[in-house]
Design a protein around this motif. Structure first.
Motif, PDB file in Angstrom:
ATOM      1  N   ARG A  37      -8.776   7.193 -18.991  1.00 23.79           N
ATOM      2  CA  ARG A  37      -8.209   6.375 -18.051  1.00 23.79           C
ATOM      3  C   ARG A  37      -6.688   6.320 -17.804  1.00 23.79           C
ATOM      4  NH1 ARG A  37     -12.988   5.854 -16.332  1.00 23.79           N
ATOM      5  NH2 ARG A  37     -14.311   4.420 -16.943  1.00 23.79           N
ATOM      6  N   SER A  38      -6.137   7.388 -18.694  1.00 21.77           N
ATOM      7  CA  SER A  38      -4.790   7.302 -18.473  1.00 21.77           C
ATOM      8  C   SER A  38      -4.073   7.691 -17.347  1.00 21.77           C
ATOM      9  CB  SER A  38      -4.238   8.329 -19.798  1.00 21.77           C
ATOM     10  OG  SER A  38      -4.572   9.726 -19.631  1.00 21.77           O
ATOM     11  N   PHE A  39      -4.625   8.782 -16.767  1.00 18.13           N
ATOM     12  CA  PHE A  39      -4.102   9.243 -15.322  1.00 18.13           C
ATOM     13  C   PHE A  39      -4.346   8.022 -14.262  1.00 18.13           C
ATOM     14  CE2 PHE A  39      -4.892  13.319 -17.519  1.00 18.13           C
ATOM     15  CZ  PHE A  39      -3.643  13.864 -17.730  1.00 18.13           C
ATOM     16  N   ALA A  40      -5.349   7.657 -14.168  1.00 14.05           N
ATOM     17  CA  ALA A  40      -5.455   6.585 -13.255  1.00 14.05           C
ATOM     18  C   ALA A  40      -4.702   5.333 -13.541  1.00 14.05           C
ATOM     19  CB  ALA A  40      -7.143   6.281 -13.218  1.00 14.05           C
ATOM     20  N   MET A  41      -4.388   5.174 -14.896  1.00 17.05           N
ATOM     21  CA  MET A  41      -3.568   3.895 -15.134  1.00 17.05           C
ATOM     22  C   MET A  41      -2.102   4.329 -14.987  1.00 17.05           C
ATOM     23  SD  MET A  41      -5.020   1.402 -16.362  1.00 17.05           S
ATOM     24  CE  MET A  41      -3.848   0.467 -17.088  1.00 17.05           C
ATOM     25  N   LEU A  42      -1.587   5.618 -14.860  1.00 18.11           N
ATOM     26  CA  LEU A  42      -0.464   5.892 -14.274  1.00 18.11           C
ATOM     27  C   LEU A  42      -0.453   5.868 -12.930  1.00 18.11           C
ATOM     28  CD1 LEU A  42       2.298   7.512 -15.153  1.00 18.11           C
ATOM     29  CD2 LEU A  42       0.965   9.642 -14.696  1.00 18.11           C
ATOM     30  N   ALA A  43      -1.454   6.351 -12.246  1.00 20.33           N
ATOM     31  CA  ALA A  43      -1.169   6.079 -10.930  1.00 20.33           C
ATOM     32  C   ALA A  43      -1.084   4.474 -10.456  1.00 20.33           C
ATOM     33  CB  ALA A  43      -2.401   6.485 -10.164  1.00 20.33           C
ATOM     34  N   LEU A  44      -1.764   3.823 -10.996  1.00 12.25           N
ATOM     35  CA  LEU A  44      -1.646   2.196 -10.793  1.00 12.25           C
ATOM     36  C   LEU A  44      -0.283   1.853 -11.268  1.00 12.25           C
ATOM     37  CD1 LEU A  44      -5.163   0.590 -12.122  1.00 12.25           C
ATOM     38  CD2 LEU A  44      -4.346   0.700  -9.783  1.00 12.25           C
ATOM     39  N   SER A  45       0.051   2.267 -12.240  1.00 11.17           N
ATOM     40  CA  SER A  45       1.747   1.801 -12.697  1.00 11.17           C
ATOM     41  C   SER A  45       2.339   2.076 -11.702  1.00 11.17           C
ATOM     42  CB  SER A  45       1.932   2.710 -14.018  1.00 11.17           C
ATOM     43  OG  SER A  45       3.399   2.489 -14.264  1.00 11.17           O
ATOM     44  N   ASN A  46       2.334   3.496 -11.059  1.00 14.03           N
ATOM     45  CA  ASN A  46       3.366   3.873 -10.090  1.00 14.03           C
ATOM     46  C   ASN A  46       3.101   2.964  -8.822  1.00 14.03           C
ATOM     47  OD1 ASN A  46       4.354   5.894 -11.824  1.00 14.03           O
ATOM     48  ND2 ASN A  46       2.830   7.523 -10.873  1.00 14.03           N
ATOM     49  N   ARG A  47       1.967   2.653  -8.523  1.00 18.47           N
ATOM     50  CA  ARG A  47       1.774   1.800  -7.404  1.00 18.47           C
ATOM     51  C   ARG A  47       2.276   0.298  -7.484  1.00 18.47           C
ATOM     52  NH1 ARG A  47      -4.262   2.072  -5.455  1.00 18.47           N
ATOM     53  NH2 ARG A  47      -3.615   0.640  -4.015  1.00 18.47           N
ATOM     54  N   TYR A  48       2.084  -0.191  -8.752  1.00 19.52           N
ATOM     55  CA  TYR A  48       2.766  -1.308  -9.182  1.00 19.52           C
ATOM     56  C   TYR A  48       4.305  -1.567  -9.228  1.00 19.52           C
ATOM     57  CZ  TYR A  48       3.478  -5.662 -12.121  1.00 19.52           C
ATOM     58  OH  TYR A  48       3.880  -6.858 -12.216  1.00 19.52           O
ATOM     59  N   ALA A  49       4.755  -0.450  -9.536  1.00 21.57           N
ATOM     60  CA  ALA A  49       6.218  -0.356  -9.375  1.00 21.57           C
ATOM     61  C   ALA A  49       6.797  -0.154  -8.039  1.00 21.57           C
ATOM     62  CB  ALA A  49       6.888   0.989 -10.124  1.00 21.57           C
ATOM     63  N   THR A  50       5.992   0.104  -6.979  1.00 19.37           N
ATOM     64  CA  THR A  50       6.419   0.274  -5.638  1.00 19.37           C
ATOM     65  C   THR A  50       5.833  -0.853  -4.952  1.00 19.37           C
ATOM     66  OG1 THR A  50       4.658   1.674  -5.197  1.00 19.37           O
ATOM     67  CG2 THR A  50       6.875   2.767  -5.646  1.00 19.37           C
ATOM     68  N   ALA A  51       5.119  -1.718  -5.672  1.00 17.64           N
ATOM     69  CA  ALA A  51       4.628  -3.009  -4.795  1.00 17.64           C
ATOM     70  C   ALA A  51       5.810  -3.769  -4.246  1.00 17.64           C
ATOM     71  CB  ALA A  51       3.673  -3.751  -5.747  1.00 17.64           C
ATOM     72  N   THR A  52       5.333  -4.543  -3.211  1.00 15.73           N
ATOM     73  CA  THR A  52       6.261  -5.166  -2.493  1.00 15.73           C
ATOM     74  C   THR A  52       6.343  -6.628  -2.555  1.00 15.73           C
ATOM     75  OG1 THR A  52       5.152  -4.806  -0.266  1.00 15.73           O
ATOM     76  CG2 THR A  52       7.112  -3.573  -0.773  1.00 15.73           C
ATOM     77  N   ASP A  53       5.155  -7.342  -2.835  1.00 12.11           N
ATOM     78  CA  ASP A  53       4.706  -8.584  -3.170  1.00 12.11           C
ATOM     79  C   ASP A  53       3.950  -8.936  -4.110  1.00 12.11           C
ATOM     80  OD1 ASP A  53       2.049  -8.290  -2.094  1.00 12.11           O
ATOM     81  OD2 ASP A  53       2.701  -8.628  -0.074  1.00 12.11           O
ATOM     82  N   ASP A  54       3.999 -10.151  -4.335  1.00  5.83           N
ATOM     83  CA  ASP A  54       2.759 -10.605  -5.577  1.00  5.83           C
ATOM     84  C   ASP A  54       1.519 -10.167  -5.341  1.00  5.83           C
ATOM     85  OD1 ASP A  54       5.195 -11.343  -7.063  1.00  5.83           O
ATOM     86  OD2 ASP A  54       5.162 -13.672  -6.545  1.00  5.83           O
ATOM     87  N   ALA A  55       1.002 -10.365  -4.329  1.00  4.76           N
ATOM     88  CA  ALA A  55      -0.287 -10.287  -4.409  1.00  4.76           C
ATOM     89  C   ALA A  55      -0.848  -8.795  -4.432  1.00  4.76           C
ATOM     90  CB  ALA A  55      -0.927 -10.708  -2.467  1.00  4.76           C
ATOM     91  N   GLN A  56      -0.102  -7.601  -4.054  1.00  6.85           N
ATOM     92  CA  GLN A  56      -0.250  -6.513  -4.403  1.00  6.85           C
ATOM     93  C   GLN A  56      -0.314  -6.323  -5.877  1.00  6.85           C
ATOM     94  OE1 GLN A  56       2.688  -4.616  -2.152  1.00  6.85           O
ATOM     95  NE2 GLN A  56       1.503  -3.628  -0.665  1.00  6.85           N
ATOM     96  N   ARG A  57       0.786  -6.939  -6.497  1.00  6.27           N
ATOM     97  CA  ARG A  57       1.185  -6.676  -8.077  1.00  6.27           C
ATOM     98  C   ARG A  57      -0.329  -7.424  -8.701  1.00  6.27           C
ATOM     99  NH1 ARG A  57       6.297  -8.186  -6.781  1.00  6.27           N
ATOM    100  NH2 ARG A  57       7.699  -6.376  -6.470  1.00  6.27           N
ATOM    101  N   ALA A  58      -0.534  -8.219  -8.148  1.00  7.41           N
ATOM    102  CA  ALA A  58      -1.754  -9.175  -8.892  1.00  7.41           C
ATOM    103  C   ALA A  58      -3.106  -8.503  -8.674  1.00  7.41           C
ATOM    104  CB  ALA A  58      -2.003 -10.494  -8.622  1.00  7.41           C
ATOM    105  N   ALA A  59      -3.254  -7.577  -7.524  1.00  8.97           N
ATOM    106  CA  ALA A  59      -4.395  -6.798  -7.523  1.00  8.97           C
ATOM    107  C   ALA A  59      -4.430  -5.427  -8.376  1.00  8.97           C
ATOM    108  CB  ALA A  59      -4.498  -6.624  -5.917  1.00  8.97           C
ATOM    109  N   LEU A  60      -3.159  -4.881  -8.613  1.00  7.21           N
ATOM    110  CA  LEU A  60      -3.000  -3.698  -9.230  1.00  7.21           C
ATOM    111  C   LEU A  60      -3.310  -4.485 -10.849  1.00  7.21           C
ATOM    112  CD1 LEU A  60      -0.242  -2.328  -7.510  1.00  7.21           C
ATOM    113  CD2 LEU A  60      -2.442  -1.407  -7.625  1.00  7.21           C
ATOM    114  N   VAL A  61      -2.842  -5.556 -11.061  1.00  9.95           N
ATOM    115  CA  VAL A  61      -2.959  -5.905 -12.593  1.00  9.95           C
ATOM    116  C   VAL A  61      -4.373  -5.877 -12.878  1.00  9.95           C
ATOM    117  CG1 VAL A  61      -2.450  -7.727 -14.168  1.00  9.95           C
ATOM    118  CG2 VAL A  61      -0.574  -6.860 -12.746  1.00  9.95           C
TER     119      VAL A  61
END
Length: 163
Positions: A37-61
């Motif tokens: 799962r490491s590469f998928a987690m990296l992709a999620l991490s990058n998306r989390y870093a660029t998320a613009t609101d709390d709802a996006q961050r919560a979904a990514l978490v």
């Protein structure tokens, strides 16, 4: 990979079984990387870093936590990769016993270590209530496999004529 070196050492004395061990090890490695799962987690991490609101961050978490649960060690999701790798190592230790290139002690230590680690993997995945008991198998198998790696490395250096 050590599997390639051990195959090369046994390709003339026992090519069939050594080749089978190499193939099983390669399949185990491929399954491990395919289910890692490491590469998928990296992709999620990058998306989390660029998320613009709390709802996006919560979904990514939530997605990250689900992914970690699926790829957690000692679960049915990781069992196949570890079991194949351990079976390949057991088979290669058996090839070593029959090949005469490595000492019988090396072969027996390998079979003991990887056998105990396989028992640990089976118990920890399918009988989690016995995890503490399984850890005893893991400790014995881990120590034996470390000793095996040193014994194999020493012999491979001798075969390569490296002092």
């Amino acid at each position: 990979m050590l599997s390639f070196a051990l195959f090369a050492a046994h390709r003339t004395v026992n090519p069939g079984w050594a080749g089978l061990a190499l193939v099983i090890a390669a399949i185990g490695g491929a399954v491990f990387f395919a289910t890692n799962r490491s590469f998928a987690m990296l992709a999620l991490s990058n998306r989390y870093a660029t998320a613009t609101d709390d709802a996006q961050r919560a979904a990514l978490v939530a997605a990250g936590e689900a992914m970690l649960a699926v790829g957690e060690s000692h679960t049915p999701g990781t069992f196949l990769a570890f079991a194949l790798s351990l079976l390949a190592s057991l088979l290669m230790a058996w090839v070593m016993l029959r090949g005469g290139i490595f000492s019988r002690a090396s072969a027996y230590v390998g079979m003991l270590g990887f056998g105990f680690l396989l028992v640990f993997e089976i118990l920890s995945v399918f009988v989690p209530a016995l995890f503490d008991v399984a850890m005893i198998f893991a400790m014995i198998g881990g120590i034996a496999s470390i000793v095996w790696y040193f014994m194999v490395a020493r012999r491979l250096f001798q075969l390569a004529h490296i002092p």
